[in-house]
Motif scaffolding. Structure first.
Motif, PDB file in Angstrom:
ATOM      1  N   ALA A 325       0.745  -1.100   0.026  1.00 26.55           N
ATOM      2  CA  ALA A 325      -0.160   0.011   0.116  1.00 26.55           C
ATOM      3  C   ALA A 325       0.706   1.409   0.059  1.00 26.55           C
ATOM      4  O   ALA A 325       1.788   1.440   0.918  1.00 26.55           O
ATOM      5  CB  ALA A 325      -1.084  -0.021   1.176  1.00 26.55           C
ATOM      6  N   GLY A 326       0.558   2.230  -0.802  1.00 28.37           N
ATOM      7  CA  GLY A 326       1.153   3.486  -0.797  1.00 28.37           C
ATOM      8  C   GLY A 326       2.880   3.586  -1.274  1.00 28.37           C
ATOM      9  O   GLY A 326       3.468   2.358  -1.645  1.00 28.37           O
ATOM     10  N   PHE A 327       3.435   4.351  -0.551  1.00 29.91           N
ATOM     11  CA  PHE A 327       4.866   4.493  -0.769  1.00 29.91           C
ATOM     12  C   PHE A 327       5.391   3.696   0.525  1.00 29.91           C
ATOM     13  O   PHE A 327       5.087   4.459   1.627  1.00 29.91           O
ATOM     14  CB  PHE A 327       5.365   6.094  -0.780  1.00 29.91           C
ATOM     15  N   THR A 328       6.386   2.810   0.463  1.00 26.53           N
ATOM     16  CA  THR A 328       7.010   2.079   1.398  1.00 26.53           C
ATOM     17  C   THR A 328       8.518   2.608   1.881  1.00 26.53           C
ATOM     18  O   THR A 328       9.033   2.296   2.895  1.00 26.53           O
ATOM     19  CB  THR A 328       7.251   0.759   1.010  1.00 26.53           C
ATOM     20  N   GLY A 329       9.003   3.426   0.866  1.00 23.38           N
ATOM     21  CA  GLY A 329      10.431   3.752   1.192  1.00 23.38           C
ATOM     22  C   GLY A 329      11.610   2.851   0.962  1.00 23.38           C
ATOM     23  O   GLY A 329      12.588   3.084   0.844  1.00 23.38           O
ATOM     24  N   VAL A 330      11.111   1.644   0.295  1.00 21.44           N
ATOM     25  CA  VAL A 330      12.141   0.692   0.141  1.00 21.44           C
ATOM     26  C   VAL A 330      12.883   1.067  -1.329  1.00 21.44           C
ATOM     27  O   VAL A 330      12.126   1.819  -2.129  1.00 21.44           O
ATOM     28  CB  VAL A 330      11.472  -0.735  -0.093  1.00 21.44           C
ATOM     29  N   ARG A 331      13.868   0.657  -1.498  1.00 19.05           N
ATOM     30  CA  ARG A 331      14.779   1.064  -2.912  1.00 19.05           C
ATOM     31  C   ARG A 331      15.458  -0.166  -3.189  1.00 19.05           C
ATOM     32  O   ARG A 331      15.499  -1.248  -2.289  1.00 19.05           O
ATOM     33  CB  ARG A 331      15.832   1.972  -2.136  1.00 19.05           C
ATOM     34  N   PRO A 332      15.718  -0.249  -4.512  1.00 17.22           N
ATOM     35  CA  PRO A 332      16.773  -1.143  -5.003  1.00 17.22           C
ATOM     36  C   PRO A 332      17.786  -1.477  -4.606  1.00 17.22           C
ATOM     37  O   PRO A 332      18.470  -0.553  -3.922  1.00 17.22           O
ATOM     38  CB  PRO A 332      16.687  -0.750  -6.498  1.00 17.22           C
ATOM     39  N   GLY A 333      18.095  -2.761  -4.164  1.00 15.31           N
ATOM     40  CA  GLY A 333      19.350  -3.009  -3.650  1.00 15.31           C
ATOM     41  C   GLY A 333      19.172  -3.348  -1.916  1.00 15.31           C
ATOM     42  O   GLY A 333      19.921  -3.802  -1.524  1.00 15.31           O
ATOM     43  N   GLN A 334      18.264  -3.066  -1.462  1.00 13.14           N
ATOM     44  CA  GLN A 334      17.746  -3.088  -0.017  1.00 13.14           C
ATOM     45  C   GLN A 334      17.432  -4.713   0.164  1.00 13.14           C
ATOM     46  O   GLN A 334      16.866  -5.154  -0.493  1.00 13.14           O
ATOM     47  CB  GLN A 334      16.742  -2.294   0.292  1.00 13.14           C
ATOM     48  N   ARG A 335      18.032  -5.151   1.421  1.00 13.96           N
ATOM     49  CA  ARG A 335      17.684  -6.514   1.483  1.00 13.96           C
ATOM     50  C   ARG A 335      16.359  -6.642   2.675  1.00 13.96           C
ATOM     51  O   ARG A 335      16.117  -5.566   3.256  1.00 13.96           O
ATOM     52  CB  ARG A 335      18.646  -7.124   2.350  1.00 13.96           C
ATOM     53  N   THR A 336      15.597  -7.531   2.444  1.00 15.87           N
ATOM     54  CA  THR A 336      14.297  -7.672   3.013  1.00 15.87           C
ATOM     55  C   THR A 336      13.858  -9.125   3.217  1.00 15.87           C
ATOM     56  O   THR A 336      14.427  -9.925   2.719  1.00 15.87           O
ATOM     57  CB  THR A 336      13.214  -7.040   2.186  1.00 15.87           C
ATOM     58  N   GLY A 337      13.041  -9.184   4.347  1.00 20.12           N
ATOM     59  CA  GLY A 337      12.546 -10.501   4.762  1.00 20.12           C
ATOM     60  C   GLY A 337      10.895 -10.495   4.077  1.00 20.12           C
ATOM     61  O   GLY A 337      10.474  -9.436   3.638  1.00 20.12           O
ATOM     62  N   ILE A 338      10.496 -11.687   3.784  1.00 23.34           N
ATOM     63  CA  ILE A 338       9.093 -11.980   3.075  1.00 23.34           C
ATOM     64  C   ILE A 338       8.345 -12.936   3.828  1.00 23.34           C
ATOM     65  O   ILE A 338       8.794 -14.026   4.359  1.00 23.34           O
ATOM     66  CB  ILE A 338       9.443 -12.490   1.709  1.00 23.34           C
ATOM     67  N   ARG A 339       7.296 -12.483   4.251  1.00 29.30           N
ATOM     68  CA  ARG A 339       6.190 -13.265   4.902  1.00 29.30           C
ATOM     69  C   ARG A 339       4.947 -13.635   3.904  1.00 29.30           C
ATOM     70  O   ARG A 339       4.557 -12.447   3.312  1.00 29.30           O
ATOM     71  CB  ARG A 339       5.594 -12.525   6.162  1.00 29.30           C
ATOM     72  N   VAL A 340       4.334 -14.611   4.070  1.00 20.67           N
ATOM     73  CA  VAL A 340       3.104 -14.896   3.245  1.00 20.67           C
ATOM     74  C   VAL A 340       1.842 -14.886   4.052  1.00 20.67           C
ATOM     75  O   VAL A 340       2.033 -15.561   5.162  1.00 20.67           O
ATOM     76  CB  VAL A 340       3.227 -16.103   2.468  1.00 20.67           C
ATOM     77  N   THR A 341       0.602 -14.281   3.408  1.00 26.09           N
ATOM     78  CA  THR A 341      -0.386 -14.406   4.466  1.00 26.09           C
ATOM     79  C   THR A 341      -1.481 -15.189   3.627  1.00 26.09           C
ATOM     80  O   THR A 341      -1.443 -15.152   2.317  1.00 26.09           O
ATOM     81  CB  THR A 341      -0.817 -13.048   4.700  1.00 26.09           C
ATOM     82  N   GLY A 342      -2.410 -15.761   4.209  1.00 27.43           N
ATOM     83  CA  GLY A 342      -3.447 -16.404   3.477  1.00 27.43           C
ATOM     84  C   GLY A 342      -3.182 -17.760   2.791  1.00 27.43           C
ATOM     85  O   GLY A 342      -2.260 -18.276   3.012  1.00 27.43           O
TER      86      GLY A 342
END
Length: 348
Positions: A325-342
């Motif tokens: 939703a909307g602007f998250t502030g994440v940028r290319p090159g950034q490391r992130t975790g991923i969670r799945v719902t549903g």
């Protein structure tokens, strides 16, 4: 009752050539009385051909079309368009430029005296929110207003079925949603059975009670918009009706093992076996927390109300897309975790 029944309808344009694939190939579709259905499919899948057969402008090679139990088309039977009680809203309104709004609306009202025609015309203009516009000419109306008049003209003779042939294509995006809502409300008020032909997935999902996805001249899936989106019949339908994340997976005991972790499957899932696991991008979430699934952001596409974030997942050959939703502030090159719902869906 004005239910629309289409059974085994086929049509080819190849004059019997063996190499010519039929445009419609034994298509079946049922639209309950008073329902608003959308026929959704890519260009060339047979949508417009189906509409022309229902309207009577084209003869089917095989199959039947009935409305409320009344046969419109069958082997040896072909009612002319004027005898079918089928109204049509074409693309871009197609109003008669030399006739006033009132005369356009009343065009199909034969067999009524002048007072009855005037009353019915005024009723239809009020229904589509254009009461008092009867003396105007089509060129004095906006595109959205012209489409409302086209609908009023189609509804005035009290048709059993209304066919809408991609009627919102010429409207700009800001106007389109409002006109769609007005058209839907007017159809609901009359109780007419309606069939919308479109290639716009959002239009079909947001407007119709039923969505019939057509592929290669057949209905690949027909269900409520929610079911078609959440539980598509196969990966092709899933990709056609929206953005999708497809993963190889193995199912066992109501869950699937994938590169994004062990995911719960819907109630219709198979007990065990390998296949393709389907998720929608909004089911994936970015998280700063340490999770078992990690990846690197490679692209961010911002759309205002939401954004699509592309992530290269560790250990997965193809990237996944995550809708946020909307602007998250994440940028290319950034490391992130991923969670799945549903729940996920599994297809062989």
């Amino acid at each position: 009752m004005t239910d629309l029944q289409i059974a085994g309808v086929s049509k080819a344009y190849g004059r019997g050539r063996p190499d010519e694939a039929p445009v419609l190939d034994g298509l079946d579709l049922t639209v309950p009385s008073g329902a608003f259905a959308a026929v959704l499919g890519p260009s060339g899948c047979g949508k417009t051909t189906l509409l022309r057969i229902i309207a009577g402008f084209l003869r089917a090679d095989a199959g039947t079309v009935t409305v409320g139990g009344r046969t419109l088309a069958a082997p040896g039977t072909h009612l002319p368009p004027e005898s079918r009680r089928v109204g049509i809203v074409p693309q871009e309104g197609a109003l008669f430029p030399h006739l006033s709004v009132a005369r356009n609306t009343a065009f199909g009202l034969s067999g009524l005296d002048r007072a009855a025609r005037r009353r019915r015309t005024e009723e239809m203009l009020e229904l589509v929110g254009l009461g008092g516009y009867g003396d105007r000419m089509p060129h004095e109306l906006s595109g959205g207003q012209q489409q409302r008049i086209a609908l009023a003209r189609a509804l005035a003779p009290e048709p059993a079925v209304v066919l809408l042939d991609e009627p919102f294509n010429a409207l700009d995006s800001a106007l389109r949603a409002g006109v769609r809502a007005d058209v839907r409300a007017a159809l609901r008020a009359t109780g007419a059975t309606a069939l919308l032909v479109t290639h716009d997935q959002q239009e079909a999902l947001s407007t119709a009670d039923l969505v019939a996805v057509v592929r290669d001249g057949k209905v690949a899936q027909c269900d409520t918009p929610q079911e078609v989106y959440r539980h598509p019949a196969d990966p092709w339908v899933a990709r056609f009706v929206g953005d999708v994340v497809l993963l190889p997976g193995s199912a066992d005991d109501g869950t699937a093992t994938t590169a994004l972790g062990r995911l719960p499957l819907g109630p219709a899932a198979r007990d065990a076996g390998d296949g393709t696991v389907l998720l929608r991008p909004e089911q994936l979430q970015l998280t700063d927390a340490a999770t078992a699934v990690q990846g690197t952001v490679t692209e961010v596409s911002f759309y205002g109300h939401d954004a699509m974030v592309t992530v290269d997942v560790d250990g997965l050959a193809t990237p996944v897309e995550i809708r946020v939703a909307g602007f998250t502030g994440v940028r290319p090159g950034q490391r992130t975790g991923i969670r799945v719902t549903g729940e996920a869906t599994l297809h062989s």
